[in-house]
Design an enzyme around this catalytic site. Structure first.
Site, short mmCIF file in Angstrom:
data_model
loop_
_atom_site.label_atom_id
_atom_site.label_comp_id
_atom_site.label_asym_id
_atom_site.label_seq_id
_atom_site.Cartn_x
_atom_site.Cartn_y
_atom_site.Cartn_z
N SER A 247 0.85 -1.19 0.00
CA SER A 247 0.00 0.00 0.00
C SER A 247 0.89 1.24 0.00
O SER A 247 2.10 1.15 0.15
CB SER A 247 -0.88 0.01 1.24
OG SER A 247 -0.08 0.28 2.37
N LYS A 248 0.23 2.39 -0.16
CA LYS A 248 1.00 3.64 -0.19
C LYS A 248 1.79 3.83 1.09
O LYS A 248 2.85 4.41 1.11
CB LYS A 248 0.06 4.83 -0.37
CG LYS A 248 -0.48 4.90 -1.78
CD LYS A 248 -1.32 6.14 -2.00
CE LYS A 248 -2.09 5.98 -3.29
NZ LYS A 248 -3.09 6.99 -3.50
N ARG A 249 1.23 3.32 2.19
CA ARG A 249 1.92 3.49 3.47
C ARG A 249 3.24 2.73 3.53
O ARG A 249 4.13 3.05 4.31
CB ARG A 249 1.01 3.08 4.63
CG ARG A 249 0.34 4.30 5.25
CD ARG A 249 -0.27 3.95 6.57
NE ARG A 249 -1.43 3.09 6.34
CZ ARG A 249 -1.86 2.19 7.21
NH1 ARG A 249 -1.21 2.00 8.34
NH2 ARG A 249 -2.92 1.48 6.95
N GLY A 251 5.31 2.83 1.34
CA GLY A 251 6.26 3.55 0.49
C GLY A 251 6.09 3.17 -0.97
O GLY A 251 7.02 3.32 -1.76
#
Ligand code: GLU
Length: 476
Positions: A247-249, A251
């Site tokens: 996910s975007k979290r 990175g």
């Protein structure tokens, strides 16, 4: 010319991340290897989810990475247009065929009525199936007012996925799904089937999220009397922890960000290809041509592929080391620190060859090379934070640097002479390289890391080196 045709079919709903690019890459590799065609199709039928600029962004990503497409937006081909929003009349005519075949009907229910059916099903503890509520006499379908639904023919299916192997589902997986929404746009479920057929796609390479709906697709292929393309479902790309989807979290950056940072395209493609594919050998670094040669659907793995940014860094460094001096010089052009302005090209090339070994991406060039162009301010933390040096104490460090200064003042600063000069300093002072060379390196660069010491000093030249060491002595 092979008739193999693959496609990348993104929805323009945001930036393209690593998982999306991997789908595109596998489709592109297969097409390039088999002398087939790679098609870009923009699936822009969900106007609510569309993000402005995404289509341009997607195209820019593909082109920047060298994933050129043979047919697609701005690349006319025999089966265009390649934006779904420009193909509405095609879907409409397929819809009308299905109505004639008795395999589609207008959905007369309001949202409230549908919600009510769902509640009833939940109360009975059974999954909601629209087909249990088929209207006995549906109204005539008027394009652009009522949704059009597929009249499914529930049955169990077994099918083959080129990666996942034999898959199956019972008839409960089949339902009357929407073909055309009330706004006149088709659903993905309908449009992609029509388009893959019309565009003569031979392999559908896409994410795992479509496996659950595949029985519905099979049902629709049958209704339309279409032979389906091969299904190729690579494993999900997992976050660094390896237990959930990237996910975007984690990175999962926009791929263009990596390019801006000066990761080489070849390194990015190498890394992305390795997420769920290997050629069965121990080779890890591949050029793009090698990827094209070695790629095979048979060697895409079933289990999730972990996104490890450190591995990307390592690969990126390996690809930078493979560049010729000319290539590296060309690519480094936009990454020089401003302090390099005015230095002759030949000096910059020598700087580059010195740091090439340790560069991981080109945006590191300023921090690794600035001291070659300008005297950096003295940074006391470089000594204070070095446990070996700070243990020795400043008076002793000052003395050591004084000895080094006198000795280096005797050198002609040729590489061989610098090397023997530095080595004899080890004997004279009785200090190990970890202390003496670190000290000289810090004094002469004021940087936390540098290329090998003798090479760096040679390039800095005698005058600058001695001046910097003197300054450091003064500060101790
Ligand atoms: N438009 C779909 C998506 O972006 C593509 C799925 C497919 O490749 O068929 O998820």
């Amino acid at each position: 010319m092979n008739s193999l045709r693959t496609r990348f079919a993104p929805s323009p709903t945001g930036y393209l991340h690593v998982g999306g690019i991997r789908t595109a890459l596998f489709a592109w590799l297969l097409a390039r290897q088999q002398n087939g065609k790679f098609i870009l199709r923009i699936e822009d039928t969900d106007k609510d989810r569309e993000v402005e600029g995404s289509t341009q962004h997607i195209i820019k990503c593909l082109i920047s990475l060298g994933l050129d497409y043979d047919e697609g937006p701005n690349q006319p081909g025999p089966y265009g247009p390649y934006r779904q929003s420009e193909r509405l009349s095609i879907y409409r005519s397929y819809a009308e065929t299905l109505i004639k075949l008795g395999r589609a009907y207008a959905d007369p229910y309001s949202k409230a009525e549908l919600a009510n059916f769902r509640r009833q099903a939940a109360k009975q503890g059974s999954p909601f199936l629209y087909r249990n509520h088929r209207p006995s006499s549906p109204p005539d379908w008027k394009y652009g007012s009522l949704p059009l639904r597929f009249k499914s023919d529930p049955k169990a299916y077994r099918w083959q996925d080129e990666v996942m192997g034999n898959l199956s589902a019972g008839e409960e997986a089949i339902d009357d799904f929407i073909l055309i929404k009330s706004d006149g746009f088709p659903t993905y479920n309908f449009a992609h089937i029509v388009d893959d057929y019309e565009m003569k796609i031979t392999h559908i390479i896409r994410g795992q999220e479509f496996i659950a709906s595949t029985p519905n697709y099979l049902n629709l292929y049958e209704a339309l009397n279409i032979t389906r393309p091969l299904f190729v479902t690579p494993p999900p790309v997992l976050g660094p922890s390896g237990n959930k989807k990237l996910s975007k979290r984690d990175g999962a950056k926009d791929v263009l960000e990596y390019i801006k940072q000066g990761y080489l395209e070849a390194a990015l493609l190498n890394f992305i290809a390795s997420l769920g594919w290997n050629d069965g050998t121990t080779q890890e670094i591949y050029t793009v041509d090698e990827l094209i040669k070695s790629f095979s659907l048979k060697r895409i793995v079933k289990s999730g592929a972990r996104f490890d940014e450190r591995r990307l860094l390592w690969m990126s460094g390996a690809h930078i080391r493979m560049l010729s001096t000319e290539e590296l010089t060309k690519r480094a052009k936009s990454f020089w620190p401003k302090e390099a302005i005015g230095y002759p090209e030949e000096y910059k090339i020598r700087v580059l060859s010195l740091v090439q070994e340790r560069l991981k991406f080109l945006a590191e060039i300023p921090s690794l090379t600035r001291f070659f162009f300008v005297d950096l301010p003295l940074d006391p933390s470089l000594i204070d934070n070095n446990p070996k040096l700070s243990a020795i104490g400043k008076p002793e460090l000052k003395k050591l640097l004084g000895i080094a200064l006198d000795s280096l003042a005797q050198s002609d600063f040729s590489l061989g002479d610098l090397q023997s000069n530095l080595n004899s300093l080890l004997d004279v002072t009785g200090q190990p390289p970890g202390i003496l060379f670190s000290l000289i390196r810090i004094a002469s660069t004021q940087a936390p890391a540098s290329p090998p010491l003798a090479e760096s000093l040679k390039l800095l030249g005698k005058e600058r080196t001695l001046k910097r060491i003197k300054q450091q002595i003064g500060a101790l």
